[in-house]
Write a protein that holds these residues in place. Structure first.
Motif: not given
Lengths: 253, 253
Positions: A15, A18, A20-21, B175, B177, B206, B220
């Protein structure tokens, strides 16, 4: 003077890679280690793939005094850090007996089932010591010089606090940051000259653009001796004024 | 299907390791590469030390299709990335003629001196191609599969935009989520079962604590095929509801 103690961080998580985080653990650990005289010297971010984790952790633990890992110690199928750390050390893993007992009691008191998934959170390499988690019970662990922490920042931070007393402390690096609106191309010569006169200090130059302070450069002086840092700062004040600029912010830590 | 194209990022900067500066480039590049079908597969953060830069860049360029570096290409004494990249390739460096001409004109038009420090910003390994900088003129460069960018996020982003057309594109990973307030220990079994039925997808879990969404877990699903992602999401909806929870947020990208 205390010796230099070094550390590396291995961030485990698809994550983060990617995008995302947004990682929050690197800066926290960099600051937190520095406060106790340990220098964060390298970071690697790797995906949730066992061989990648093994390779990174083995490279880092051979090279630095301490290695911290974040991420991958929860109950779900993608949480493979504990088994991967065991593989890195070439040891078996088990349900850590003390962790298992703590977790079983915790769920029992709450009338919740201690599921197979939750039991996964007690996995450690054989021989590991637990690191307490004051936020959500499931502990981290330490295996030799490797500390295995959660990825969720609040939990990671509580594990770092719990692990701190066991860490050998080295030289604390102090710093002073002087900001100016002059540009780097104008500052570079004077700054280079100060660096040459203070070879034991680390002088960095960090431009900022369109921030709440406007546009300019932060000149950061870092080193173990506050008196030397202040002497270098005095020289920086002098050449900034000579160039027709001024120091608009001056902070020390 | 397009092949997998991989990349690594080498962040060069004492200020990131010390915790002084919160990195913004990793998440940006992770997202930006993913949008054009390139997978950010590893990140290393190293200090402003030549041998460390050389070692990291050489390890990464041998292993991934592309390597990006951020930081260390300014005019000050601590900006040592261009010389270090030349050392990594075992080549000489020079003032890149086209860069030198552009920069000389730029300062000339502004009636500013093209100082020795500013000339440092035209250094590239011999054989490198320039990467335009639409923010502050001094270009980045490309040497074989290594792209050398500034560390300041706005400039780094403009260099990435300039470099993009030259990048080989692979499979874009989509993706979805799904967030729920159920905890991981409750979700793990159902999620593991979905992962087993969709082995070509990457299912991540997550947890978030005390955020503006409260406390819960983001599930995700990532993969190249939107229809398969949606099929897995439908199964996630089903088991979350079966467990008495609900999906409180559902976003796709």
């Amino acid at each position: 003077m205390a010796p230099t103690v070094t550390a590396a961080l291995c961030v485990i998580g698809n994550e983060i890679l990617s995008g995302r985080t947004q990682d929050r653990n690197i800066a926290f650990l960099g600051n937190g280690l520095n406060e106790i005289g340990i220098q964060l010297s390298e970071v690697r971010i790797v995906p949730d793939i066992r061989d990648e984790i093994v390779e990174a952790v083995n490279a880092l633990r051979a090279r630095y005094d301490y290695v911290f890992t974040t991420g991958g110690i929860g109950p779900t199928h993608d949480d493979i850090t504990p088994e991967s750390i065991a593989a890195a050390f070439g040891t078996d893993w088990h349900y850590h007996p003390d962790s298992y007992r703590r977790m079983a009691e915790w769920y029992d008191r709450r009338g919740q089932e201690f599921t197979e998934a939750r039991k996964r959170m007690t996995i450690t390499p054989v021989g590991a010591e637990l690191v307490d988690n004051s936020v959500s019970i499931a502990p981290g662990f330490r295996m030799e010089n490797v500390f295995v922490f959660a990825g969720v920042p609040q939990i990671m931070q509580s594990m770092f606090e719990a692990a701190k007393p066991a860490l050998r402390r080295g030289t604390v690096i102090h710093s002073r940051s002087l900001s100016t609106r002059l540009v780097e191309g104008v500052l570079a010569k004077g700054l280079g000259a100060v660096q040459q006169r203070f070879p034991e200090l680390d002088l960095g130059s960090y431009p900022f653009y369109n921030t709440d302070k406007g546009t300019g450069v932060a000149l950061v002086v870092r080193g173990p001796d506050r008196a030397r840092i202040d002497a270098a700062a005095t020289e920086i004040y002098a050449f900034v004024e000579e160039l027709g600029g001024e120091v608009i912010e001056d902070s020390a830590s």
